[in-house]
Design an enzyme around this catalytic site. Structure first.
Site, PDB file in Angstrom:
ATOM      1  N   THR A   1       0.596  -0.555  -0.215  1.00 41.75           N
ATOM      2  CA  THR A   1      -0.199  -0.060  -0.110  1.00 41.75           C
ATOM      3  C   THR A   1       1.257   1.288   0.035  1.00 41.75           C
ATOM      4  OG1 THR A   1      -0.001   0.082   2.195  1.00 41.75           O
ATOM      5  CG2 THR A   1      -1.792  -0.695   1.304  1.00 41.75           C
TER       6      THR A   1
ATOM      7  N   GLU B   1      -5.538  -4.339   1.414  1.00 40.25           N
ATOM      8  CA  GLU B   1      -6.026  -4.776   2.873  1.00 40.25           C
ATOM      9  C   GLU B   1      -7.594  -5.722   2.392  1.00 40.25           C
ATOM     10  OE1 GLU B   1      -5.035  -1.800   2.886  1.00 40.25           O
ATOM     11  OE2 GLU B   1      -3.504  -1.468   4.016  1.00 40.25           O
TER      12      GLU B   1
ATOM     13  N   LYS C   1     -11.573  18.795  10.794  1.00 45.61           N
ATOM     14  CA  LYS C   1     -11.704  18.923  12.257  1.00 45.61           C
ATOM     15  C   LYS C   1     -12.330  19.820  13.154  1.00 45.61           C
ATOM     16  CE  LYS C   1     -12.113  15.313  16.095  1.00 45.61           C
ATOM     17  NZ  LYS C   1     -11.468  14.183  17.110  1.00 45.61           N
TER      18      LYS C   1
ATOM     19  N   TRP D   1     -16.792  16.433  12.596  1.00 45.21           N
ATOM     20  CA  TRP D   1     -16.352  16.541  12.030  1.00 45.21           C
ATOM     21  C   TRP D   1     -16.502  17.148   9.754  1.00 45.21           C
ATOM     22  CZ3 TRP D   1     -15.307  10.291  12.207  1.00 45.21           C
ATOM     23  CH2 TRP D   1     -14.315  10.159  13.414  1.00 45.21           C
TER      24      TRP D   1
HETATM   25  P1  ADP Z   1      -3.611   3.697  -1.005  1.00 48.99           P
HETATM   26  O1  ADP Z   1      -4.382   4.563  -2.351  1.00 48.99           O
HETATM   27  O2  ADP Z   1      -3.413   4.145   0.411  1.00 48.99           O
HETATM   28  O3  ADP Z   1      -2.446   3.027  -2.187  1.00 48.99           O
HETATM   29  P2  ADP Z   1      -5.883   1.791  -1.587  1.00 48.99           P
HETATM   30  O4  ADP Z   1      -5.482   1.454  -2.863  1.00 48.99           O
HETATM   31  O5  ADP Z   1      -5.507   0.345  -1.102  1.00 48.99           O
HETATM   32  O6  ADP Z   1      -4.700   2.318  -1.418  1.00 48.99           O
HETATM   33  O7  ADP Z   1      -6.870   2.644  -1.005  1.00 48.99           O
HETATM   34  C1  ADP Z   1      -8.067   2.121  -0.239  1.00 48.99           C
HETATM   35  C2  ADP Z   1      -9.123   3.532   0.349  1.00 48.99           C
HETATM   36  O8  ADP Z   1      -9.531   4.843  -1.004  1.00 48.99           O
HETATM   37  C3  ADP Z   1      -9.918   2.918   0.671  1.00 48.99           C
HETATM   38  O9  ADP Z   1      -8.928   3.154   2.487  1.00 48.99           O
HETATM   39  C4  ADP Z   1     -10.493   4.673   0.633  1.00 48.99           C
HETATM   40  O10 ADP Z   1     -10.401   5.657   1.298  1.00 48.99           O
HETATM   41  C5  ADP Z   1     -10.513   4.942  -0.527  1.00 48.99           C
HETATM   42  N1  ADP Z   1     -11.398   4.155  -1.721  1.00 48.99           N
HETATM   43  C6  ADP Z   1     -12.089   3.449  -2.211  1.00 48.99           C
HETATM   44  N2  ADP Z   1     -12.540   3.033  -2.676  1.00 48.99           N
HETATM   45  C7  ADP Z   1     -13.885   4.301  -2.886  1.00 48.99           C
HETATM   46  C8  ADP Z   1     -14.595   5.151  -2.812  1.00 48.99           C
HETATM   47  N3  ADP Z   1     -15.311   3.653  -3.882  1.00 48.99           N
HETATM   48  N4  ADP Z   1     -15.492   5.857  -2.547  1.00 48.99           N
HETATM   49  C9  ADP Z   1     -14.431   6.436  -1.680  1.00 48.99           C
HETATM   50  N5  ADP Z   1     -13.118   6.079  -0.934  1.00 48.99           N
HETATM   51  C10 ADP Z   1     -12.615   4.976  -1.558  1.00 48.99           C
END
Ligand code: ADP
Length: 544
Positions: free
Chosen positions: A184, A329, A438, A443
């Site tokens: 990640t 994850e 915040k 929020w």
């Molecule tokens: P990163 O972008 O941190 O490398 P990920 O691809 O695993 O890792 O990102 C996951 C995150 O993306 C989620 O925890 C969430 O915050 C965001 N996310 C994924 N899908 C959506 C969605 N449909 N709407 C809003 N946020 C999303």
């Protein structure tokens, strides 16, 4: 008493075996950076994958070893993927858009023994190699004619597998064996490795194939825009061959015109990508007066889907948008926003509110909202809490033990997202915990303000971040990137937001930027925005 059914391990080699045996002639189409389109089939990919296994075995790579790929979506990448997995080798997908330091850290952390990379990354590989002693060999996803000239030894993928037999005894290991490794991007600290198992990937593929999930079928032609290095390409590398969908792999070019041409040339019915890709596509289609002749539905995920994209696809082009939520994850798909019976009975315009939510949970998973002390919060659609998930496709820890024990006392994983869940079971992400603004102890959802701002006809992209404030702790400011040639000022944006958001959510400032910075997976890079705003002060003096 045990049941009397066959205990066949759920390993992913069975998926490509199935595709080759029962959908063997189904096409896998691949486009390279030069725009050249090559055609293969599941049967040919299966044979190449076995050649890859033989090449890996000949290089002394054994089950449990990690090998890295750093490539765009292509049929060679798919063959490498299954060739590694089939023999129990762990395929570690690297994002070529990461910075050199990040890739160096990740490769060393994973201890990758071999690197198969896209030819376009040859210079990056040259910089990387002296710093990653575990890499014994470099292979490029190409044929001999397009092998880049390098100062280090490298071989073309086609040559590497050419003389290898297309037979290899796959499987024979436990379904819980590691299958893939994906880091990640690491919101705090170093990137962390998510280590998928065969079982988790197999189950995830089945879960996403439900009618109320991605619903792929043998009649679909799937354009896989979401990269294979981004969380299993949302599982489509497994689900498309599992059902025998035609697979179209677009390579590196993601601009609107390239994607549109591929959709039309190949008769694409379904595609999946992050919102920014769809925004570029829609802009191209609108500016050039194009129509979609085959596209039926698209899954949008990775970040919140702006309402304007859903409406334009639906109203102007008859394409259904399905929002999905997940993270590296979670394999990644966790929830999908499709109407349940009572939402389906509502008038079309009321259904939009549900489409904008991240959706309902896939069977096999559990989710809950908790407060900072870990106490469960109500599913009333109003109370935001930390989103926690549990299930066989959810990480139980990170590779190498990084991050320590990541599960709570009930075995739930903390997603780092803040969400509400309504009475119909629809989960709605209001923010990432670290992006929440915040203000006065309450929020403010940056995502919601961004989505509404993006609905303004002049706005191409929008981002909201919190700025320290002496009285309210933080106040939101809005950054806007306008569409080419469009005009709007701060007052226009404030007027647009007025009445659409709570009054106290109104951004204290509106800034116009040439480009909202995007991270390596196409999401708004708030870290970069915050860094760019160092020294920025709110446009008025505040007295306590
Ligand atoms: P990163 O972008 O941190 O490398 P990920 O691809 O695993 O890792 O990102 C996951 C995150 O993306 C989620 O925890 C969430 O915050 C965001 N996310 C994924 N899908 C959506 C969605 N449909 N709407 C809003 N946020 C999303």
């Amino acid at each position: 008493m045990d049941g009397l059914m066959q205990n066949v391990p759920l390993t992913v080699d069975r998926i490509i075996d199935h595709a080759a045996a029962w959908h063997g002639a189904r096409e896998v189409v691949s486009r390279d950076a030069a725009g050249h389109v090559s055609r293969s089939t599941y049967a040919a990919i299966h044979a190449d994958a076995r050649r890859v296994s033989n090449a890996l075995a000949a290089a002394g790579i054994a089950p449990g070893d990690r090998i890295a790929t750093m490539g765009w979506n292509s049929s060679r990448h798919l063959a490498a993927w299954y060739g590694a997995a089939g023999m129990g080798v762990v395929l570690h997908t690297l994002n070529p858009r990461l910075f050199l330091e990040q890739i160096t850290y990740i490769v060393n952390h994973a201890g990758d023994r071999l690197l198969i990379a896209d030819p376009s990354t040859a210079d990056l590989v040259a910089q990387l190699l002296p710093q990653v002693p575990s890499i014994e060999r470099v292979i490029f996803f190409c044929d001999r004619a397009t092998l880049p000239h390098t100062d280090y030894p490298a071989i073309a993928f086609d040559d590497w597998i050419a003389d290898k037999p297309a037979e290899f005894a796959w499987g024979g290991f436990d379904e819980n064996a590691a299958c893939g490794l994906c880091y990640t991007s690491g919101t705090t600290g170093n990137p962390k490795g998510v280590l998928y198992s065969h079982r988790s990937n197999y189950l995830h593929a089945l879960m996403t194939l439900q009618r109320d999930a991605l619903a792929l079928s043998a009649r679909d032609t799937v354009l896989l825009v979401v990269p294979m290095y981004h969380a299993n390409a949302w599982g489509v590398v497994y689900s498309a061959p599992a059902v025998g969908a035609k697979l179209v792999l677009p390579g590196q070019r993601m601009d609107g015109e390239s994607i549109y041409n591929l959709i039309e040339q190949e008769g694409v019915t379904y595609s999946a990508a992050v919102p920014t890709v769809w925004q570029m596509l829609l802009q191209y289609v609108q500016e050039n007066g194009k129509r979609f002749s085959t596209l039926q539905r698209v899954t949008i995920g990775g970040s919140a889907c702006p309402e304007s994209i859903i409406r334009t696809f639906r109203d102007d082009y008859g394409v259904d948008v399905i929002q999905g939520w997940g993270m590296t994850e979670t394999s990644p798909l966790g929830t999908v926003s499709v109407p349940n019976a009572s939402v389906a009975a509502k008038p079309a315009d009321e259904q939009m509110a549900y489409k904008l939510k991240q959706g309902r949970l896939l069977c096999g998973l559990e989710m809950k909202l908790v407060d900072d002390a870990g106490a469960r919060l109500p599913h009333d659609g109003r109370t935001p809490g930390r989103l926690m998930v549990k299930g066989p496709t959810i990480a139980s820890g990170y590779f190498g033990g990084d991050g320590g024990d990541v599960l709570d006392a009930e075995g739930f994983f903390d997603t780092g997202d803040v969400a509400t869940i309504d009475g119909e079971g629809y989960m709605h992400i209001t923010d990432r915990a670290k992006d929440v603004v915040k203000s006065g102890g309450e929020w403010i959802s940056s995502i919601e303000i961004e989505n509404i701002a993006m609905g303004h006809p002049s706005v191409a992209n929008a981002a909201v971040v919190g700025i320290a404030h002496p009285k309210w702790d933080e106040r939101p400011i809005l950054l806007c990137q306008l569409l080419p040639g469009a005009r709007a000022d701060g007052d226009d944006l404030r007027a647009w937001l007025d009445g659409r958001i709570a009054r106290w959510w109104m951004p204290d400032d509106v800034l116009f930027v040439d480009e909202i910075p995007l991270g390596p997976t196409g999401k708004i890079d708030k870290k970069a925005i915050r860094a760019g705003l160092t020294g920025y002060t709110l446009p008025f003096e505040v007295t306590r």
